[in-house]
Design an enzyme around this catalytic site. Structure first.
Site, PDB file in Angstrom:
ATOM      1  N   ARG A 155       0.810  -1.218   0.000  1.00 26.98           N
ATOM      2  CA  ARG A 155       0.000   0.000   0.000  1.00 26.98           C
ATOM      3  C   ARG A 155       0.848   1.276   0.000  1.00 26.98           C
ATOM      4  NH1 ARG A 155      -4.256  -0.346   3.848  1.00 26.98           N
ATOM      5  NH2 ARG A 155      -4.206  -2.547   3.408  1.00 26.98           N
ATOM      6  N   THR A 156       1.921   1.295   0.765  1.00 22.74           N
ATOM      7  CA  THR A 156       2.729   2.514   0.803  1.00 22.74           C
ATOM      8  C   THR A 156       3.387   2.754  -0.560  1.00 22.74           C
ATOM      9  OG1 THR A 156       3.153   2.178   3.144  1.00 22.74           O
ATOM     10  CG2 THR A 156       4.600   3.699   1.997  1.00 22.74           C
ATOM     11  N   LYS A 197      21.351  -9.316  -3.696  1.00 20.46           N
ATOM     12  CA  LYS A 197      22.678  -9.903  -3.897  1.00 20.46           C
ATOM     13  C   LYS A 197      23.691  -9.286  -2.940  1.00 20.46           C
ATOM     14  CE  LYS A 197      21.630 -10.593  -8.766  1.00 20.46           C
ATOM     15  NZ  LYS A 197      21.695  -9.903 -10.046  1.00 20.46           N
ATOM     16  N   ARG A 246      12.043   2.611   2.019  1.00 18.95           N
ATOM     17  CA  ARG A 246      11.501   1.768   3.091  1.00 18.95           C
ATOM     18  C   ARG A 246      12.603   0.774   3.425  1.00 18.95           C
ATOM     19  NH1 ARG A 246       6.566  -0.933   4.762  1.00 18.95           N
ATOM     20  NH2 ARG A 246       5.767   1.194   4.779  1.00 18.95           N
ATOM     21  N   HIS A 258       7.540   6.619  10.397  1.00 19.64           N
ATOM     22  CA  HIS A 258       6.844   6.511   9.114  1.00 19.64           C
ATOM     23  C   HIS A 258       6.078   7.828   8.959  1.00 19.64           C
ATOM     24  CE1 HIS A 258       4.849   5.094   5.671  1.00 19.64           C
ATOM     25  NE2 HIS A 258       4.226   4.026   6.137  1.00 19.64           N
TER      26      HIS A 258
END
Lengths: 309, 176
Positions: free
Chosen positions: A55-56, A83, A105, A135
């Site tokens: 959603r974000t 990686k 994020r 947030h």
């Protein structure tokens, strides 16, 4: 105006209100047939997601696209990030690609601040959730939603009583909201079992309660937090049933809330655990508004950070 | 701080512009006024009132914020947004009169034309300004002008309106 959005604590009250006011005007525009504005044409915004979030990410993507920016989605799975590329090398790559803004994020608290402070890249950094730290855009959209429904004449949230209930310990949403809602004048009460409160909660300057039922009718807003099972590697409460019974918003508690009060949840919900289905779908619930307002608030953030300069 | 227009002069200029709008459009039946925030919107509300009195019928008026359509956003601090309120009747196939306080580079009007196009296709777009100070950077001109004021670029034209500034006057600041 600040040049990155890393933490609510970087914002003054006026800057926070400016973001909300800008979002309000943008929300009005996007209600008309015009959904697209040319403001960020030719600018590139990278969604850099080291942690799953649907959603974000799509909210930021919708916001950037409505401002005509080019959006590049860069998620950890199946990319060089999985990686073992370092944050620094990723940042240098983004710089080389000419990213004007990076929405990050990351599971580590402070990742966004590190990206912004190291001068690896020149673009604006927006924190879309770093570990259990903050947030900020979620808090802004929550404040926007509260203001939309319970607006007072001063334009802030003074005289409102807001309860934040549940897994405060793992919640960056709670931390950002405590900072922002207090800054805007609201009285914030945290309600949680002692095991789900941070050690330093006494220094947050908010009221703390262990009993959800006490004075339940005095809250203007009840914000339920998701029980973050994925961040729990030990027992924080005896059983989900007991948690739900003591700290969940069920039909009985819903009926005892005051007439005009709002029920909020940052999503995704564990229906039946912290919030019952009838509470989530009730007339008091503004959970869908929160999602919708998220796009307007993120448009405002992107405009204010990238529109000038 | 040279005075350019005082309160009665502003009123007379607006009345004359109102007459010109009626003359040009043969009445106000299909006319809609769109003011550019902040002071253009206030002037457009005043014009609507004058037009309604003159013609004995109401006229729709709204506001249009141009900020998000500007081409000069970069290089300065982010501007805060004004309000956009398109009247219920819309602008499609209407005679739209854009109203602003000062016409200078023409960049605001260019942005306004882009913003307006998102809301429909007017039959025509006309421009009314209280002050035309020259120094256009784009091929844009006003159809209705309160007063032409020759200026140099360094000067600032300050428009004060009763509704938000407490009095009505137009001054030029920074004149040597």
């Amino acid at each position: 105006m600040i040049s990155h959005l890393l933490s609510i604590s970087d914002l003054s009250k006026d800057e926070a209100l400016n973001i909300l006011d800008t979002a309000e005007e943008l929300a009005r525009v996007t209600e008309t047939p015009v959904k697209k504005l040319p403001t960020l044409r030719g600018r590139t915004i990278v969604n850099l997601f080291f942690e799953d979030s649907t959603r974000t990410r799509i909210s930021f993507e919708a916001a950037a696209k409505r401002l005509s920016a080019d959006v590049i989605n860069f998620s950890a799975k199946g990319s060089s990030l999985s990686k073992g590329e370092s944050l620094k090398d990723t940042a240098l790559t983004l710089q080389a690609m000419g990213a004007d803004g990076v929405v990050i994020r990351h599971p580590a608290s402070g990742a966004a601040a590190r990206l912004a402070s190291q001068k690896w890249m020149t673009g604006a950094v927006i924190n879309a959730g770093d570990g259990t730290h903050e947030h900020p855009t979620q808090a802004l959209l929550d404040a926007f939603t509260i203001r939309q429904h319970l607006k007072n004449s001063s334009g802030d949230l003074s005289d409102l009583s807001i309860a934040i209930v549940g897994d405060v310990l793992h919640s960056r949403v709670a931390r950002s909201n405590v900072l922002l809602l207090s800054k805007l004048g609201a009285h914030v009460t945290l309600i949680a079992p002692p095991t789900l409160l941070p050690v330093a909660v006494n220094s947050w300057g908010v009221e703390v309660k262990y009993d959800f039922d006490e004075n339940l009718d005095e809250y203007d807003v009840v914000m339920m937090l998701r029980v973050q099972r994925e961040r729990m590697d030990e027992a924080f409460f005896p059983s989900e049933r007991e948690y739900s019974r003591r700290f969940g918003l069920n039909g009985d508690r819903l009926s005892r809330l005051s007439e005009k009060s709002l029920v909020m949840h940052p999503g995704p919900m564990n229906r039946g655990l912290e919030i019952s289905a009838d509470s989530a779908d009730s007339r008091k619930s503004v959970i869908v508004d929160q999602v919708k307002n998220g796009v307007s608030v993120r448009m405002a953030t992107l405009y204010l950070l990238l529109g000038g300069n | 701080m040279a005075l350019v227009l005082d309160s009665p002069e502003i009123n007379r200029a607006l009345k004359r512009i109102a007459h010109e709008i009626i003359e040009r459009n043969k009445g106000i039946e299909n006319v809609v006024l769109i003011g550019i925030p902040t002071r253009g919107a206030l002037l457009s509300a005043r014009l609507a009132k004058i037009l309604a009195e003159l013609e004995g019928s109401s006229i729709e008026h709204g506001t249009l914020d141009t900020t998000m359509y500007r081409d000069d956003l970069r290089g300065s601090a982010p501007r805060s947004l004004g309000r956009t309120e398109i009247p219920a009747g819309g602008i499609h196939d209407r005679e739209v009169v854009l109203v602003d306080d000062v016409l200078f580079s023409g960049r605001t009007i260019r942005a306004a034309l882009d913003a307006l196009a998102e809301h429909g296709r007017p039959r025509s777009v006309q421009l009314a300004v209280l002050i035309d100070r020259g120094h256009r950077e784009l091929p844009i001109r006003a159809d209705f002008v309160g007063k032409n004021v020759p200026t140099n670029r360094a000067e600032r034209v300050s428009v004060r309106l009763l509704e938000i500034d407490g009095n009505d006057e137009v001054r030029i600041e920074g004149r040597a």
